[in-house]
Design a protein around this motif. Structure first.
Motif, PDB file in Angstrom:
ATOM      1  N   LYS A 134       0.705  -1.241   0.028  1.00 44.57           N
ATOM      2  CA  LYS A 134       0.034   0.069   0.068  1.00 44.57           C
ATOM      3  C   LYS A 134       0.814   1.166   0.079  1.00 44.57           C
ATOM      4  N   CYS A 159      -0.893  -6.380   0.443  1.00 44.50           N
ATOM      5  CA  CYS A 159      -2.143  -6.886   0.087  1.00 44.50           C
ATOM      6  C   CYS A 159      -2.075  -8.474   0.321  1.00 44.50           C
ATOM      7  N   GLN A 200      -6.141  -0.905  -7.122  1.00 45.90           N
ATOM      8  CA  GLN A 200      -4.904  -1.177  -8.021  1.00 45.90           C
ATOM      9  C   GLN A 200      -4.619   0.087  -8.805  1.00 45.90           C
ATOM     10  N   HIS A 241      -6.975  -3.836  -3.654  1.00 46.31           N
ATOM     11  CA  HIS A 241      -5.909  -4.660  -2.809  1.00 46.31           C
ATOM     12  C   HIS A 241      -6.838  -4.587  -1.264  1.00 46.31           C
ATOM     13  N   HIS A 242      -6.244  -5.376  -0.497  1.00 44.50           N
ATOM     14  CA  HIS A 242      -6.647  -5.416   0.877  1.00 44.50           C
ATOM     15  C   HIS A 242      -6.031  -5.987   1.933  1.00 44.50           C
ATOM     16  N   HIS A 243      -5.790  -5.276   2.904  1.00 44.08           N
ATOM     17  CA  HIS A 243      -4.846  -5.707   3.874  1.00 44.08           C
ATOM     18  C   HIS A 243      -5.667  -6.115   5.160  1.00 44.08           C
ATOM     19  N   GLN A 268      -8.095  -1.171   2.581  1.00 48.02           N
ATOM     20  CA  GLN A 268      -8.087  -1.340   1.150  1.00 48.02           C
ATOM     21  C   GLN A 268      -7.725  -0.321   0.436  1.00 48.02           C
ATOM     22  N   ARG A 305      -4.609 -10.451  -0.521  1.00 47.87           N
ATOM     23  CA  ARG A 305      -5.573 -11.405  -1.260  1.00 47.87           C
ATOM     24  C   ARG A 305      -4.748 -12.375  -2.291  1.00 47.87           C
TER      25      ARG A 305
END
Length: 57
Positions: A21, A28, A49, A38-40, A46, A30
């Motif tokens: 990020k 990320c 992209q 993207h997600h943490h 999130q 995923r």
């Protein structure tokens, strides 16, 4: 495949996108080549992209 440097060397993380990020240390969590943002999962939220972005950038 993304790798993480540890005290014992490098560890490969198969199955994770691992894109950073911007401006943080969050990565990320995923699957590789996922669709959408993207997600943490542990507090990083999130983020979108970016055009031309590659996995583990």
């Amino acid at each position: 495949m993304p790798e993480v440097k540890t005290e014992r060397g490098r560890v490969t993380l198969p199955g994770l996108c691992w894109t950073r990020k911007p401006g943080t240390d969050y990565r990320c969590c995923r699957r590789p080549l996922h669709d959408g943002d993207h997600h943490h999962y542990y507090g990083g939220g999130q983020w979108p992209q970016r055009a031309g972005e590659t996995q583990s950038s």
